[in-house]
Design an enzyme around this catalytic site. Structure first.
Site, PDB file in Angstrom:
ATOM      1  N   ASP A 118     -16.977  -7.649   2.839  1.00 45.74           N
ATOM      2  CA  ASP A 118     -17.875  -8.808   2.806  1.00 45.74           C
ATOM      3  C   ASP A 118     -17.013  -9.942   2.261  1.00 45.74           C
ATOM      4  OD1 ASP A 118     -20.121 -10.490   2.801  1.00 45.74           O
ATOM      5  OD2 ASP A 118     -20.624  -9.930   0.746  1.00 45.74           O
ATOM      6  N   GLU A 162     -17.429  -8.692   7.996  1.00 44.05           N
ATOM      7  CA  GLU A 162     -18.500  -9.587   8.425  1.00 44.05           C
ATOM      8  C   GLU A 162     -17.882 -10.881   8.937  1.00 44.05           C
ATOM      9  OE1 GLU A 162     -22.688 -11.483   6.771  1.00 44.05           O
ATOM     10  OE2 GLU A 162     -21.479 -10.249   5.434  1.00 44.05           O
ATOM     11  N   ASP A 199     -22.643  -7.880  -3.097  1.00 36.01           N
ATOM     12  CA  ASP A 199     -21.454  -7.952  -2.246  1.00 36.01           C
ATOM     13  C   ASP A 199     -20.906  -6.560  -1.931  1.00 36.01           C
ATOM     14  OD1 ASP A 199     -20.765 -11.094  -2.453  1.00 36.01           O
ATOM     15  OD2 ASP A 199     -21.506 -10.314  -4.365  1.00 36.01           O
TER      16      ASP A 199
END
Length: 158
Positions: free
Chosen positions: A7, A68, A141
Site C-alpha cells: 500500500d 495498489e 495500511d
C-alpha cells in the site's frame, strides 16, 4: 508462492508478505506499516522507504509484488510524493527481477468483499476472515497491503 503486497505512501507505507500454499488458506509471513517522520526532508524519507523495501525483498524473496495503483488525490504535492515512493519501490523489485502487478482500489475492494464501494471497516473485517494473521495490532495500511496481496492471490490462481 510468496506475494509482497504494497500500500504505497511516503508518510505511511503498508507492507505485507503472504504465503499462498498449494492447498489451504494463505498466511501472513510479515506485515508492517513503515512510518517516516514528517520532520525529515523528503529525500531522507524516500531513502528510508528504499532501505525497508530492499530489506524485505532480500529477507523474504517474494515471487511477485502486488501494489495498489496511485489514487489521484486533489492534493498534487501528496500525489507526487507517493509517485516518487512508488518509483523507488518499483526500482527495487525490478532490480531483483520480481514481477510487478498493480490493482486499483476498486479491484481490491471487489476481490476482498465482493463490493467495490466497501469501506475500511468492512475491508478489515473481511481480511481477518480470509487469512491467518499474526497476533498483533495492525494499522489500516498493513491491512491494505495484506488486501493487495490477497487480491493478487485471488486473481492469479497459479
Amino acid at each position: 508462492m510468496k506475494i509482497l503486497g504494497i500500500d504505497p505512501g511516503y508518510d505511511r507505507l503498508g507492507l505485507a508478505v503472504i504465503e499462498k500454499p498449494e492447498r489451504g488458506k494463505e498466511a501472513v509471513l510479515y506485515s508492517t506499516c513503515l512510518q517516516t517522520s514528517s520532520k525529515d526532508p523528503i529525500y531522507l524519507r524516500l531513502h528510508r522507504i528504499g532501505q525497508e523495501i530492499s530489506r524485505v525483498l532480500d529477507r523474504f524473496k517474494p515471487n511477485v509484488m502486488a501494489m495498489e495503483t496511485l489514487f489521484l488525490s486533489t492534493n498534487q504535492k501528496t500525489a507526487m510524493r507517493v509517485a516518487e515512493a512508488r518509483g523507488i519501490i518499483i526500482y527495487e523489485a525490478i532490480k531483483r527481477e520480481i514481477p510487478i502487478f498493480e490493482y486499483s482500489p476498486m479491484e481490491i475492494k471487489c476481490a476482498i468483499t465482493g463490493d467495490g464501494t466497501s469501506d475500511k471497516t468492512r475491508m478489515v473485517k473481511m481480511v481477518r476472515l480470509l487469512i491467518v494473521l499474526p497476533d498483533k495490532k495492525a494499522l489500516d495500511d498493513e491491512y491494505d497491503a495484506i488486501a493487495v496481496a490477497l487480491t493478487h492471490s485471488a486473481i492469479n490462481k497459479k
